[in-house]
Design an enzyme around this catalytic site. Structure first.
Site, mmCIF file in Angstrom:
data_model
loop_
_atom_site.group_PDB
_atom_site.id
_atom_site.type_symbol
_atom_site.label_atom_id
_atom_site.label_comp_id
_atom_site.label_asym_id
_atom_site.label_seq_id
_atom_site.Cartn_x
_atom_site.Cartn_y
_atom_site.Cartn_z
ATOM 1 N N ASN A 1 -3.256 -20.434 -7.218
ATOM 2 C CA ASN A 1 -4.706 -20.632 -7.107
ATOM 3 C C ASN A 1 -5.385 -19.270 -7.004
ATOM 4 O O ASN A 1 -5.558 -18.744 -5.902
ATOM 5 C CB ASN A 1 -5.055 -21.507 -5.898
ATOM 6 C CG ASN A 1 -6.495 -21.996 -5.965
ATOM 7 O OD1 ASN A 1 -7.346 -21.377 -6.609
ATOM 8 N ND2 ASN A 1 -6.786 -23.112 -5.316
ATOM 9 N N TRP B 1 -1.498 -14.266 -10.797
ATOM 10 C CA TRP B 1 -0.460 -13.834 -9.866
ATOM 11 C C TRP B 1 0.007 -14.988 -8.989
ATOM 12 O O TRP B 1 1.161 -15.021 -8.551
ATOM 13 C CB TRP B 1 -1.002 -12.733 -8.961
ATOM 14 C CG TRP B 1 -1.366 -11.462 -9.654
ATOM 15 C CD1 TRP B 1 -2.591 -11.113 -10.152
ATOM 16 C CD2 TRP B 1 -0.508 -10.348 -9.936
ATOM 17 N NE1 TRP B 1 -2.555 -9.863 -10.712
ATOM 18 C CE2 TRP B 1 -1.279 -9.365 -10.591
ATOM 19 C CE3 TRP B 1 0.841 -10.084 -9.681
ATOM 20 C CZ2 TRP B 1 -0.764 -8.146 -11.003
ATOM 21 C CZ3 TRP B 1 1.364 -8.870 -10.085
ATOM 22 C CH2 TRP B 1 0.568 -7.912 -10.738
ATOM 23 N N HIS C 1 -12.244 -0.708 -7.704
ATOM 24 C CA HIS C 1 -12.159 0.379 -8.676
ATOM 25 C C HIS C 1 -13.233 1.440 -8.419
ATOM 26 O O HIS C 1 -13.032 2.611 -8.758
ATOM 27 C CB HIS C 1 -12.271 -0.173 -10.102
ATOM 28 C CG HIS C 1 -10.988 -0.748 -10.605
ATOM 29 N ND1 HIS C 1 -10.516 -0.540 -11.882
ATOM 30 C CD2 HIS C 1 -10.055 -1.507 -9.994
ATOM 31 C CE1 HIS C 1 -9.356 -1.150 -12.028
ATOM 32 N NE2 HIS C 1 -9.066 -1.760 -10.895
ATOM 33 N N HIS D 1 -4.116 -8.971 -4.880
ATOM 34 C CA HIS D 1 -3.683 -9.586 -6.139
ATOM 35 C C HIS D 1 -3.547 -11.098 -6.014
ATOM 36 O O HIS D 1 -3.308 -11.777 -7.013
ATOM 37 C CB HIS D 1 -2.356 -8.987 -6.614
ATOM 38 C CG HIS D 1 -2.505 -7.632 -7.216
ATOM 39 N ND1 HIS D 1 -1.896 -6.517 -6.687
ATOM 40 C CD2 HIS D 1 -3.204 -7.192 -8.293
ATOM 41 C CE1 HIS D 1 -2.204 -5.457 -7.423
ATOM 42 N NE2 HIS D 1 -3.004 -5.842 -8.391
ATOM 43 N N ARG E 1 -12.579 -6.667 -7.876
ATOM 44 C CA ARG E 1 -11.969 -5.591 -8.675
ATOM 45 C C ARG E 1 -12.971 -4.463 -8.905
ATOM 46 O O ARG E 1 -12.612 -3.280 -8.851
ATOM 47 C CB ARG E 1 -11.471 -6.154 -10.009
ATOM 48 C CG ARG E 1 -10.828 -5.118 -10.928
ATOM 49 C CD ARG E 1 -10.185 -5.765 -12.136
ATOM 50 N NE ARG E 1 -9.813 -4.761 -13.126
ATOM 51 C CZ ARG E 1 -10.310 -4.671 -14.352
ATOM 52 N NH1 ARG E 1 -11.208 -5.559 -14.772
ATOM 53 N NH2 ARG E 1 -9.926 -3.712 -15.164
#
Length: 216
Positions: free
Chosen positions: A182, A179, A43, A163, A39
């Site tokens: 696992n 989501w 980002h 995701h 992430r």
């Protein structure tokens, strides 16, 4: 396929990348932190503007100003986790370091081996807030964000597959839960889940015109 021209770095720099990658692999495996590391890398890159040539993965995400953007809630954790390794490799730019960490996060969780091309310079100025996707907004907002980066609808779908890793945290995004079953395995579970939800909700019709959307 179009041939791309990548920056040239020294042999010493290349060796540092290889050594750093091993350190990152050990950290991510030990801390089970692949989702937040990926992430961070995304980002950092996702602020790019193809028109103004501003934003993007140039190390600015560590700046307190950028970390304070609402979309980056919680990423200070990733920055702190990675800093002890970065200190061991001062030759590497933060720009390269954070993207390398993202590559390793994908590989550690079972994803494909991604060719890494170093040579990103660090920049001082952070991009303005508001350039990253807002989960509370719809498809046209996503198109606006990704098209600004020079990406297509097909790219939106492909990148959304990330995701499959991680989970939502209410204190960061306002949403809660994983989501997939696992969240530490990189596979196509997210796409299967989305396809199931689309197939299921499309089959339920209320009052002939209103479709019911299921939130899990």
């Amino acid at each position: 396929m179009e041939n791309k021209c990548y920056p040239k770095v020294s042999e010493e720099y290349e060796k540092a990348v290889d050594k750093c990658k091993k350190k990152l692999r050990a950290l991510i495996q030990q801390k089970h932190c692949a989702p937040i590391i990926l992430r961070l890398a995304w980002h950092a890159a996702g602020t790019y503007d193809v028109h103004s040539k501003t934003g993007g993965p140039f190390g600015t995400i560590k700046n307190p100003q950028e970390l304070s953007h609402e979309a980056n809630n919680g990423l200070d954790i990733a920055v702190r986790l990675l800093e002890p390794i970065k200190e061991q490799f001062p030759i590497l730019s933060y720009a390269d370091f954070y993207q390398l960490a993202g590559v390793v996060a994908v590989e550690v969780t079972g994803g494909p081996e991604i060719p890494f091309h170093p040579g990103r310079p660090d920049k001082a100025e952070s991009p303005p807030k508001g350039r990253l996707p807002d989960a509370k907004k719809g498809s046209e907002h996503l198109r606006e964000v990704f098209h600004r980066m020079g990406l297509s609808d097909k790219d939106i779908v492909a990148l959304s597959g990330a995701h499959t890793l991680g989970r939502c945290h209410k204190e960061r995004s306002g949403f809660e839960g994983a989501w997939t079953n696992n969240p530490l395995v990189f596979d196509n579970s997210y796409f299967k889940y989305v396809h199931f939800c689309y197939s299921y909700t499309s089959s339920i019709q209320l009052h002939s015109t209103t479709f019911f959307f299921v939130h899990y």
